[in-house]
Design an enzyme around this catalytic site. Sequence first.
Site, mmCIF file in Angstrom:
data_model
loop_
_atom_site.group_PDB
_atom_site.id
_atom_site.type_symbol
_atom_site.label_atom_id
_atom_site.label_comp_id
_atom_site.label_asym_id
_atom_site.label_seq_id
_atom_site.Cartn_x
_atom_site.Cartn_y
_atom_site.Cartn_z
ATOM 1 N N HIS A 1 0.863 -1.180 0.000
ATOM 2 C CA HIS A 1 0.000 0.000 0.000
ATOM 3 C C HIS A 1 0.897 1.226 0.000
ATOM 4 O O HIS A 1 1.708 1.395 0.909
ATOM 5 C CB HIS A 1 -0.907 -0.015 1.223
ATOM 6 C CG HIS A 1 -1.800 -1.213 1.257
ATOM 7 N ND1 HIS A 1 -1.345 -2.459 1.635
ATOM 8 C CD2 HIS A 1 -3.099 -1.358 0.920
ATOM 9 C CE1 HIS A 1 -2.344 -3.318 1.546
ATOM 10 N NE2 HIS A 1 -3.422 -2.678 1.113
ATOM 11 N N ASP B 1 -6.596 -10.695 0.782
ATOM 12 C CA ASP B 1 -6.516 -9.269 0.460
ATOM 13 C C ASP B 1 -5.975 -8.457 1.641
ATOM 14 O O ASP B 1 -5.481 -9.018 2.624
ATOM 15 C CB ASP B 1 -7.874 -8.748 -0.020
ATOM 16 C CG ASP B 1 -8.927 -8.687 1.081
ATOM 17 O OD1 ASP B 1 -8.599 -8.919 2.270
ATOM 18 O OD2 ASP B 1 -10.092 -8.393 0.750
ATOM 19 N N SER B 2 -6.085 -7.152 1.555
ATOM 20 C CA SER B 2 -5.560 -6.246 2.580
ATOM 21 C C SER B 2 -6.159 -6.506 3.955
ATOM 22 O O SER B 2 -5.528 -6.237 4.973
ATOM 23 C CB SER B 2 -5.833 -4.796 2.186
ATOM 24 O OG SER B 2 -5.308 -4.527 0.921
#
Length: 190
Positions: free
Chosen positions: A62, A105-106
């Site tokens: 990110h 995922d995140s």
Amino acid sequence: MYVAMIIRKYFLIIALLVMPWLAIPSVSAADKGWFNTFTDNVAETWRQPEYYDLYVPAITWHARFAYDKEKTDRYNERPWGVGFGQSRWDDKGNWHGLYMMAFKDSFNKWEPIGGYGWEKTWRPLEDDNFRLGLGFTAGVTARDNWNYIPIPVLLPLASIGYGPATFQMTYIPGSYNNGNVYFAWMRFQF
């Protein structure tokens, strides 16, 4: 009712995705056009693959300039998962692939993605096994935080490879605290 609510809520996003398709000029009969070329390439990759591929997600990152630190401290950046696909090289030496992949995922929730990828490939060294690629992927994903509603994606691709191994990557654009994610995986051809 639920579908209508989603369409109203995401009308601008849907409109922005559809508008470029409507603005494509008509083409002559001699040129089959970008859409027919695209669908022909997808069909040929489906019917006549040269390789079967194993996808191993490697990293998500990110962009720190686009996130609050407390968010990035909580996010998963190790996208455990696996994927499979089939691919081919065309007569120009460019790569075409169809794939399905699932990864964490995140938020450490499962995210499936599937689609078609294409890369213009360069072989800058005398050794043809070494290659660089730039292209795109068009597909569909679904996320837990969006209630697993199918989401169309059109993203850039870049890669560096040698022989049957390729390090492939994309960047998911976004706004502050949303998107702006680098995602990369290994692709092995068999």
